[in-house]
Design an enzyme around this catalytic site. Structure first.
Site, mmCIF file in Angstrom:
data_model
loop_
_atom_site.group_PDB
_atom_site.id
_atom_site.type_symbol
_atom_site.label_atom_id
_atom_site.label_comp_id
_atom_site.label_asym_id
_atom_site.label_seq_id
_atom_site.Cartn_x
_atom_site.Cartn_y
_atom_site.Cartn_z
ATOM 1 N N GLU A 134 -5.245 33.966 -21.345
ATOM 2 C CA GLU A 134 -6.097 34.646 -20.140
ATOM 3 C C GLU A 134 -5.119 35.434 -19.487
ATOM 4 O OE1 GLU A 134 -8.494 32.636 -17.323
ATOM 5 O OE2 GLU A 134 -9.033 31.009 -18.834
ATOM 6 N N GLU A 144 -6.504 25.157 -17.128
ATOM 7 C CA GLU A 144 -5.755 25.311 -15.800
ATOM 8 C C GLU A 144 -6.451 23.851 -14.813
ATOM 9 O OE1 GLU A 144 -6.440 30.093 -15.220
ATOM 10 O OE2 GLU A 144 -8.056 28.831 -13.998
#
Length: 470
Positions: A373, A174
């Site tokens: 995720e 991320e």
């Protein structure tokens, strides 16, 4: 258990599907001041401003994976993991970011990798998860080319040390989040609000990524693949009005495509370049950067998905004197009647995971990918504990099932998705939120010596993995 596995499987996944979970070094290792580890920005920020962390809980102990990894990996095996993504702590491996390699860290990561492999769990290793070594932040963090080069060296050292056993590598998790948190919205250290510096940080993160990919190619790891983990939050316009559509397009450029396009296609979107140029925010670049990004695209894309981003055209003119932020171009939109996770304040929109996968198929060459995720954080889970000590988190089972139905549909439509990793294996420390919301398949009892107990969702996940479907 026998009876349960005889139930008909409605949603069957392809053979060899990756079932597992994801986590990060700072969030589970603990031992922040042990084993020769250097300080990272989280250790430092917590020392400076402990009140900014929920209940004043910092990163020093977290879930103590550093000492309990054998117990934890045995639990992973028990609940059906065939793969597990964790990150290496740069400041543990190279305490000052640039100097000597810490032999205690090498021993620890070797032991974790060997224990995973002995348990039939494939290690997926990520190199950077929000945890800049303090020594590197002190010379500018991702604003500095010197730090980019130090990171490239760190990546090469990891490939050399662990590449004989680790085949799945990721450069960043991320990468938009340190940009948002550290340089736009003040929820990560160094708590700067400055769009120009944010753009430079984002750009240098991608240069570091491309240099690490180049180092990986030089390392020539047999059967090795390298990728990046991106939180590809879809940007949905409030309506099909051109102004709403344009707002969603700009949000998508800034938050998703600023990393997705260079990582997969080897180039930045032309309209992103024009947008930054128009407002005078193009990053400082160096000769050879364009070729570096072009020649070092990824093999494997990790996709993190939690919630959608809904936007609309600006309601009011932005204050010309205020700091320039992405919200100059759009407002957030709260869709009436949306389904919510009230604890996290996030919308639950399961179809978003399908929309991402179809977009990757249609616009990004159907690159090999996986859900790296997806998960649900809930506060006060001990309310759902029974007499035996097990937490009945049916809401988490439902959350996973409803997302997997859309993943399954995307597979039926030809997307190249190879696995599903939940966030996360056990309750872990979530940055400034500390242990406020729990995400684990396994409970960690902070009041009781960090005792681990498998939740109902953990047993459900075991049957999911064993049946390769539900």
């Amino acid at each position: 258990m026998e009876q349960r596995s005889k139930q008909p499987i409605t949603y069957r996944f392809p053979a060899g599907f990756w079932w597992g979970s994801a986590t990060s070094a700072t969030q589970i290792e603990g031992a922040a001041n042990e084993g020769g580890k250097g300080k990272n920005i989280w250790d430092h920020w917590y020392e400076k401003e402990p009140h900014r962390f929920f209940n004043g809980v910092g990163p020093s102990t977290t879930s103590d994976f550093y000492h309990r990894y054998k117990e934890d990996i045995a639990l992973m095996k028990e609940i059906g993991h065939n793969s597990f993504r964790f990150s290496i702590s740069w400041s543990r491996l190279i305490p000052d970011g640039v100097g000597e390699v810490n032999p205690e860290a090498v021993r620890f990561y070797n032991a974790v990798i060997d224990e995973l492999l002995a348990s039939g769990i494939e290690p997926f290793v990520n190199l950077y998860h929000f945890d800049m070594p303090l020594a590197m932040q002190n010379i500018g963090g991702w604003e500095s080319r010197e730090v980019v080069d130090a990171y490239t060296r760190y990546a090469s050292i990891c490939f050399d040390l662990f590449g004989d056993r680790v085949k799945k590598w990721f450069t960043h998790n991320e990468p938009i989040v340190p940009v948002e948190g550290g340089y736009l919205y003040d929820f990560h250290y160094p708590n700067i609000v400055d769009f120009r510096r944010a753009v430079q940080v984002a750009y240098h993160t991608m240069i570091a990524h491309a240099k690490a990919v180049a180092a990986f190619r030089r390392a020539a790891i047999p059967d090795g693949k390298i990728g990046i983990i991106l939180n590809l939050t879809p940007s949905y316009p409030r309506s099909q009005h051109p102004a709403d559509v344009k707002a969603a397009h700009i949000a998508d450029l800034l938050f998703n495509r600023s990393f997705l396009d260079p990582a997969v296609k080897g180039e930045y979107p032309q309209d992103l370049i024009e947008l930054l140029d128009e407002h005078g925010f193009l990053p400082v670049t160096e000769a050879g950067d364009r070729e570096l990004i072009k020649e070092n695209t990824i093999d494997l894309l990790g996709i993190n998905y939690y919630q959608p981003r809904r936007v609309k055209a600006k309601e009011n003119m932005p204050n010309p004197d205020a700091p320039f932020l992405p919200e100059r171009f759009f407002d957030y939109y709260a869709m009436p009647g949306r389904k919510m996770n009230p604890y996290r304040g996030w919308e639950i929109y399961e179809k978003g995971i399908y929309d991402i996968l179809i977009n990757i198929k249609e616009k990004y060459g159907n690159i090999e990918c996986f859900i790296s995720e997806n998960g649900m954080g809930v506060e006060g889970e001990e309310r759902f504990r029974d007499e035996s000590g097990m937490i009945h988190d049916d809401y988490r089972i439902e959350f996973i099932q409803e997302h997997l139905k859309w993943v399954h549909r995307a597979i039926e439509e030809g997307t190249n998705v190879k696995g599903y990793h939940i966030w996360t294996f056990m309750d872990n420390w979530s940055w400034t939120n500390a242990y406020k919301n729990r995400y684990g398949l396994v409970a960690v009892d902070l009041e009781n010596g960090l005792k681990r107990t498998i939740k109902k969702s953990g047993y459900w996940f075991k049957s999911l993995a064993e049946n390769n479907g539900f």
